[in-house]
Write a protein that holds these residues in place. Structure first.
Motif, PDB file in Angstrom:
ATOM      1  N   TYR A  60       0.851  -1.138   0.069  1.00  0.00           N
ATOM      2  CA  TYR A  60       0.046  -0.121  -0.138  1.00  0.00           C
ATOM      3  C   TYR A  60       0.851   1.247   0.156  1.00  0.00           C
ATOM      4  CZ  TYR A  60      -3.254   3.601   1.606  1.00  0.00           C
ATOM      5  OH  TYR A  60      -3.843   4.695   1.627  1.00  0.00           O
ATOM      6  N   SER A  69       0.748   4.005  -2.867  1.00  0.00           N
ATOM      7  CA  SER A  69       0.341   5.416  -2.765  1.00  0.00           C
ATOM      8  C   SER A  69       1.223   6.359  -3.064  1.00  0.00           C
ATOM      9  CB  SER A  69       0.210   5.490  -1.289  1.00  0.00           C
ATOM     10  OG  SER A  69       1.502   5.093  -0.188  1.00  0.00           O
ATOM     11  N   THR A  70       2.715   6.040  -3.233  1.00  0.00           N
ATOM     12  CA  THR A  70       3.870   6.818  -3.447  1.00  0.00           C
ATOM     13  C   THR A  70       4.024   6.817  -5.088  1.00  0.00           C
ATOM     14  OG1 THR A  70       5.255   5.015  -2.854  1.00  0.00           O
ATOM     15  CG2 THR A  70       4.916   7.025  -1.276  1.00  0.00           C
TER      16      THR A  70
END
Length: 246
Positions: free
Chosen positions: A204, A208-209
């Protein structure tokens, strides 16, 4: 003054000048305290080994003509050593070595599973290191947190396999010896749950990055719920199978 009569028997002494030296108790006690402090092998290792590792890594980076990686490499190596010492990995390795030796002499299956776990752990470390190196070699440095997440996501299931190998050997030995397996049944479930949780969190963070795709918050929630469910099921199996209290 003890040798003054001998000197006077040879030459004439007109005067004697006395010099009094007053010792500082605080300085003297501090010196002996530091000396005793450094003579302790554990304290000496905790202080000098990280410093020595930092010097060696810096020298290696200079020899390799990559001094820009010196700071990151020093932080990584010293951090790994601190984790190694802080988590007592050395004591765990000694314990596993003793168990493996005992298993070899007594003809236990856990000797083979210990060796398998070691080999799988080495493979896991190499896989994680390759992932980190790919991130370092990219055009934009991803950052240390992202590198750690890359290492975890790539290697976690290999480490889970190593843990399952250890648990399998333990369960088989207990069964062959006719002993109660008990809570040893819960160990594989906790290993799988931990791996699922670490993998989900690292995936995750990478997604997300922007370093990974097709992994959203719903997958993270499912990973957390799944890890908790697997852990509870492991506790249930261990307790219900052998009648032990939870």
């Amino acid at each position: 003054e003890a040798v003054l009569p001998i000197i006077q028997s040879r030459i004439k002494v007109n005067s004697v000048k006395r010099i009094r030296v007053k010792q500082s108790e605080s300085i003297e006690s501090t010196y002996y305290l530091l000396k005793e402090f450094i003579s302790d092998p554990k304290i000496r290792g905790a202080i000098f080994i990280p410093i020595g590792l930092a010097f060696i890594v810096y020298a290696a980076s200079v020899v390799a003509r990559r001094p820009e990686l010196a700071v990151a490499a020093i932080i990584g190596v010293v951090g790994a050593y601190l984790l190694y010492s802080g988590f007592g990995i050395g004591e765990s390795i000694d314990k596993y070595r003793e168990n493996a030796t005992e298993s070899l002499y007594r003809g236990k299956i856990s000797f083979i599973t210990y060796l398998a776990a070691i080999m799988i752990g080495i493979i896991a470390t190499i896989q994680g290191a390759n992932a980190c190196w790919a991130g370092i070699a990219s055009e934009i440095f991803p950052g240390y947190v992202i590198l750690v997440m890359m290492f975890i996501k790539t290697s976690v299931w290999w480490y889970v396999a190593a843990g399952l190998s250890l648990g399998f050997g333990r369960i088989v030995d207990l069964h062959l010896e006719g002993r109660v397996i008990g809570r040893a049944w819960a160990f594989p479930f906790f290993i799988i749950a931990s791996g699922l949780l670490l993998w989900g969190a690292s995936a995750y963070i990478l997604a997300s990055t922007g370093y990974d795709q097709d992994y959203g918050i719903q997958h993270l929630v499912l990973s957390i719920v799944g890890s908790v469910a697997i852990s509870l099921f492991g506790i249930y199996v261990a307790a219900r199978r052998y009648g032990e209290p939870v």
